[in-house]
Structures are given as structure tokens and as C-alpha cells.
Motif scaffolding. Structure first.
Motif, PDB file in Angstrom:
ATOM      1  N   ALA A 257      -8.539   1.370   3.178  1.00 26.60           N
ATOM      2  CA  ALA A 257      -9.658   0.427   3.279  1.00 26.60           C
ATOM      3  C   ALA A 257     -10.162   0.033   1.891  1.00 26.60           C
ATOM      4  O   ALA A 257     -10.439  -1.145   1.636  1.00 26.60           O
ATOM      5  N   VAL A 258     -10.278   1.003   0.984  1.00 24.31           N
ATOM      6  CA  VAL A 258     -10.714   0.722  -0.384  1.00 24.31           C
ATOM      7  C   VAL A 258      -9.697  -0.173  -1.071  1.00 24.31           C
ATOM      8  O   VAL A 258     -10.056  -1.158  -1.728  1.00 24.31           O
ATOM      9  N   TYR A 259      -8.421   0.168  -0.941  1.00 21.51           N
ATOM     10  CA  TYR A 259      -7.364  -0.629  -1.577  1.00 21.51           C
ATOM     11  C   TYR A 259      -7.400  -2.075  -1.108  1.00 21.51           C
ATOM     12  O   TYR A 259      -7.262  -2.991  -1.902  1.00 21.51           O
ATOM     13  N   ARG A 260      -7.539  -2.290   0.184  1.00 22.22           N
ATOM     14  CA  ARG A 260      -7.530  -3.666   0.695  1.00 22.22           C
ATOM     15  C   ARG A 260      -8.746  -4.435   0.169  1.00 22.22           C
ATOM     16  O   ARG A 260      -8.614  -5.526  -0.375  1.00 22.22           O
ATOM     17  N   ARG A 261      -9.911  -3.844   0.321  1.00 21.66           N
ATOM     18  CA  ARG A 261     -11.155  -4.528  -0.049  1.00 21.66           C
ATOM     19  C   ARG A 261     -11.288  -4.753  -1.560  1.00 21.66           C
ATOM     20  O   ARG A 261     -11.621  -5.852  -2.003  1.00 21.66           O
ATOM     21  N   ASP A 262     -11.035  -3.706  -2.335  1.00 23.27           N
ATOM     22  CA  ASP A 262     -11.365  -3.748  -3.759  1.00 23.27           C
ATOM     23  C   ASP A 262     -10.199  -4.144  -4.669  1.00 23.27           C
ATOM     24  O   ASP A 262     -10.428  -4.432  -5.850  1.00 23.27           O
ATOM     25  N   TYR A 263      -8.990  -4.158  -4.140  1.00 24.44           N
ATOM     26  CA  TYR A 263      -7.833  -4.474  -4.977  1.00 24.44           C
ATOM     27  C   TYR A 263      -7.004  -5.610  -4.393  1.00 24.44           C
ATOM     28  O   TYR A 263      -6.889  -6.671  -4.998  1.00 24.44           O
ATOM     29  N   TRP A 264      -6.422  -5.417  -3.228  1.00 22.39           N
ATOM     30  CA  TRP A 264      -5.546  -6.433  -2.622  1.00 22.39           C
ATOM     31  C   TRP A 264      -6.270  -7.764  -2.435  1.00 22.39           C
ATOM     32  O   TRP A 264      -5.776  -8.812  -2.856  1.00 22.39           O
ATOM     33  N   ASP A 265      -7.423  -7.736  -1.804  1.00 21.22           N
ATOM     34  CA  ASP A 265      -8.153  -8.983  -1.552  1.00 21.22           C
ATOM     35  C   ASP A 265      -8.594  -9.638  -2.864  1.00 21.22           C
ATOM     36  O   ASP A 265      -8.562 -10.860  -2.986  1.00 21.22           O
TER      37      ASP A 265
ATOM     38  N   LYS B 198      -7.743  10.899  -6.050  1.00 18.15           N
ATOM     39  CA  LYS B 198      -6.897  11.127  -4.879  1.00 18.15           C
ATOM     40  C   LYS B 198      -6.444   9.772  -4.367  1.00 18.15           C
ATOM     41  O   LYS B 198      -7.264   8.862  -4.195  1.00 18.15           O
ATOM     42  N   TYR B 199      -5.128   9.643  -4.154  1.00 20.90           N
ATOM     43  CA  TYR B 199      -4.536   8.388  -3.700  1.00 20.90           C
ATOM     44  C   TYR B 199      -4.866   7.241  -4.654  1.00 20.90           C
ATOM     45  O   TYR B 199      -4.942   6.087  -4.239  1.00 20.90           O
ATOM     46  N   GLY B 200      -5.110   7.551  -5.916  1.00 19.59           N
ATOM     47  CA  GLY B 200      -5.429   6.535  -6.898  1.00 19.59           C
ATOM     48  C   GLY B 200      -6.897   6.130  -6.926  1.00 19.59           C
ATOM     49  O   GLY B 200      -7.280   5.288  -7.726  1.00 19.59           O
ATOM     50  N   ILE B 201      -7.710   6.710  -6.077  1.00 20.10           N
ATOM     51  CA  ILE B 201      -9.141   6.432  -6.056  1.00 20.10           C
ATOM     52  C   ILE B 201      -9.798   7.484  -6.954  1.00 20.10           C
ATOM     53  O   ILE B 201      -9.715   8.678  -6.673  1.00 20.10           O
ATOM     54  N   SER B 202     -10.433   7.035  -8.030  1.00 14.18           N
ATOM     55  CA  SER B 202     -10.928   7.974  -9.037  1.00 14.18           C
ATOM     56  C   SER B 202     -12.441   8.146  -8.999  1.00 14.18           C
ATOM     57  O   SER B 202     -13.178   7.238  -8.595  1.00 14.18           O
TER      58      SER B 202
ATOM     59  N   PHE C 217       0.834  -1.203   0.000  1.00 13.67           N
ATOM     60  CA  PHE C 217       0.000   0.000   0.000  1.00 13.67           C
ATOM     61  C   PHE C 217       0.869   1.254   0.000  1.00 13.67           C
ATOM     62  O   PHE C 217       0.617   2.198  -0.754  1.00 13.67           O
ATOM     63  N   ALA C 218       1.902   1.258   0.819  1.00 14.18           N
ATOM     64  CA  ALA C 218       2.791   2.426   0.881  1.00 14.18           C
ATOM     65  C   ALA C 218       3.471   2.683  -0.467  1.00 14.18           C
ATOM     66  O   ALA C 218       3.597   3.834  -0.901  1.00 14.18           O
ATOM     67  N   VAL C 219       3.887   1.633  -1.146  1.00 19.75           N
ATOM     68  CA  VAL C 219       4.533   1.785  -2.454  1.00 19.75           C
ATOM     69  C   VAL C 219       3.541   2.350  -3.466  1.00 19.75           C
ATOM     70  O   VAL C 219       3.833   3.311  -4.185  1.00 19.75           O
ATOM     71  N   VAL C 220       2.364   1.767  -3.532  1.00 12.79           N
ATOM     72  CA  VAL C 220       1.366   2.220  -4.499  1.00 12.79           C
ATOM     73  C   VAL C 220       0.922   3.638  -4.179  1.00 12.79           C
ATOM     74  O   VAL C 220       0.794   4.474  -5.080  1.00 12.79           O
ATOM     75  N   LEU C 221       0.712   3.928  -2.929  1.00 15.10           N
ATOM     76  CA  LEU C 221       0.300   5.276  -2.543  1.00 15.10           C
ATOM     77  C   LEU C 221       1.352   6.296  -2.964  1.00 15.10           C
ATOM     78  O   LEU C 221       1.008   7.399  -3.407  1.00 15.10           O
TER      79      LEU C 221
ATOM     80  N   LEU D  46     -11.325  12.350   0.839  1.00 16.73           N
ATOM     81  CA  LEU D  46     -10.804  11.016   1.137  1.00 16.73           C
ATOM     82  C   LEU D  46      -9.538  11.105   1.980  1.00 16.73           C
ATOM     83  O   LEU D  46      -8.626  11.873   1.682  1.00 16.73           O
ATOM     84  N   THR D  47      -9.478  10.307   3.037  1.00 17.88           N
ATOM     85  CA  THR D  47      -8.290  10.241   3.893  1.00 17.88           C
ATOM     86  C   THR D  47      -7.414   9.068   3.462  1.00 17.88           C
ATOM     87  O   THR D  47      -7.863   8.170   2.737  1.00 17.88           O
ATOM     88  N   VAL D  48      -6.186   9.055   3.945  1.00 19.00           N
ATOM     89  CA  VAL D  48      -5.294   7.925   3.669  1.00 19.00           C
ATOM     90  C   VAL D  48      -5.907   6.643   4.223  1.00 19.00           C
ATOM     91  O   VAL D  48      -5.874   5.596   3.563  1.00 19.00           O
ATOM     92  N   GLU D  49      -6.495   6.714   5.408  1.00 19.45           N
ATOM     93  CA  GLU D  49      -7.117   5.530   6.011  1.00 19.45           C
ATOM     94  C   GLU D  49      -8.294   5.041   5.162  1.00 19.45           C
ATOM     95  O   GLU D  49      -8.480   3.834   4.992  1.00 19.45           O
ATOM     96  N   GLY D  50      -9.066   5.957   4.623  1.00 26.40           N
ATOM     97  CA  GLY D  50     -10.175   5.589   3.741  1.00 26.40           C
ATOM     98  C   GLY D  50      -9.671   4.935   2.472  1.00 26.40           C
ATOM     99  O   GLY D  50     -10.227   3.932   2.007  1.00 26.40           O
ATOM    100  N   ALA D  51      -8.607   5.496   1.899  1.00 24.08           N
ATOM    101  CA  ALA D  51      -8.010   4.912   0.693  1.00 24.08           C
ATOM    102  C   ALA D  51      -7.465   3.520   0.997  1.00 24.08           C
ATOM    103  O   ALA D  51      -7.623   2.594   0.191  1.00 24.08           O
TER     104      ALA D  51
END
Length: 175
Positions: free
Chosen positions: A63-71, A40-44, A6-10, A56-61
Motif C-alpha cells: 500500500a505504501v509503495y503504490r501510494r507514495d512511489y508508484w503513483d 523492512k521491505y524498503g520502508i525505512s 512490486f514483486a521485483v522491488v520487494l 509492517l506486513t507485505v500488504e502494508g508495504a
């Protein structure tokens, strides 16, 4: 592993962008269609038209990244370096496309969903990770260079694609 990826992608995605020439910044997914909501933060706005992108906060991004991409790319089931490449591609180019590139690089049916056959093929390529990741990155580069927006955004995308293998190697060394 997710937190490092997440840190790398962000780091590649950055803050708020309201560039009207970027189709992803529009809720209608093409320039001039819908509302210019930004990215913002790759969330379009095109992918999440109901989301307050500017707020959008970093924490919100995260959560989206984990749920919709990583998982969805089974990041926890992939070797760290490969997980980073597939995760980054999912965020930047779409989950199904990223998975199809992985499956194409593995030589399995490219249905866009990681299942037992894809995971078995990944395990079967143990020790051949560099070649697998190079093939994956090549497929991604060919696709991105063919996009009509390459002329405007290609320099940044090329730097991102060139930096990722180094980040992936670092993830493989220090787990």
C-alpha cells in the motif's frame, strides 16, 4: 503491472534490517540520530518515523509503495520496463531524484514531477527504450557510487542495478 514491479522491488529490499551503520534505519535520517527503527521491505524509519517498521506486513508495504512511489512516478503511464526502473529508483533513492534522472535522460526540464511534458517525451522515445533506460541507469549508478555509504553497501546496490535491466526486459516481454 504494479504487482510485478512490486514483486521485483520487494525481492531487492528484503526483510527487517536494524543495521546501525545505515542512516535510513534511524528516525533522524542519520546514524545515531533519533531511534533505530530499521528498514523492512524498503520502508525505512527515516522516511516513516511514526510507522511500526518491525510490524509492517507485505500488504502494508504494498500500500505504501503504490501510494507514495508508484503513483507519484506515474507508473501506470510509463512503458512497463521503464516504469520498473523509475519505480525502483524512487523506492531506493527518492521519488524526486528518480523523476529528475528520467527527465535528464529524456532531455526535458528536470523539475522532479512527471507531467504532460515528461510523458510526451517518453512517448517520443518509443522504439529507443534501451538507450533511454541505459542513460537512466548510468545516472543512478554515478549518484549511488558517490554516496559515502557506497563502500559498505555498494556491492548489493551494484547487483541490484545490474539485475534490473533483465527484470525490465522480462516485464516488457510478458505483460
Amino acid at each position: 503491472m504494479f504487482e510485478r514491479a512490486f514483486a521485483v522491488v520487494l525481492g531487492s529490499e528484503g526483510g527487517l534490517s536494524l543495521d546501525p551503520a545505515d542512516p535510513g534505519n534511524w528516525t533522524g535520517a542519520r546514524c545515531g540520530a533519533g531511534r533505530l527503527g530499521g528498514t523492512k521491505y524498503g520502508i525505512s524509519a527515516s522516511a516513516y518515523p511514526g510507522l511500526d517498521i518491525a510490524g509492517l506486513t507485505v500488504e502494508g508495504a504494498q500500500a505504501v509503495y503504490r501510494r507514495d512511489y508508484w503513483d507519484r512516478v506515474c507508473g501506470d503511464a510509463l512503458p512497463g520496463p521503464l516504469a520498473l526502473l523509475v519505480f525502483d529508483a524512487a523506492v531506493n533513492n527518492g521519488v524526486s531524484r528518480a523523476v529528475q534522472w528520467l527527465q535528464g535522460a529524456l532531455g526535458v526540464v528536470a523539475d522532479g514531477v512527471i507531467g504532460p511534458a515528461t510523458l510526451a517525451a517518453v512517448r517520443g522515445r518509443s522504439g529507443d527504450g534501451a538507450a533511454l533506460m541505459a542513460e537512466f541507469q548510468a545516472m543512478r549508478l554515478v549518484f549511488m557510487a558517490g554516496l559515502p555509504t557506497w563502500k559498505r553497501f555498494g556491492g548489493g546496490w551494484a547487483r541490484r542495478l545490474c539485475r534490473l535491466p533483465y527484470e525490465a526486459m522480462a516485464m516488457g516481454v510478458a505483460r
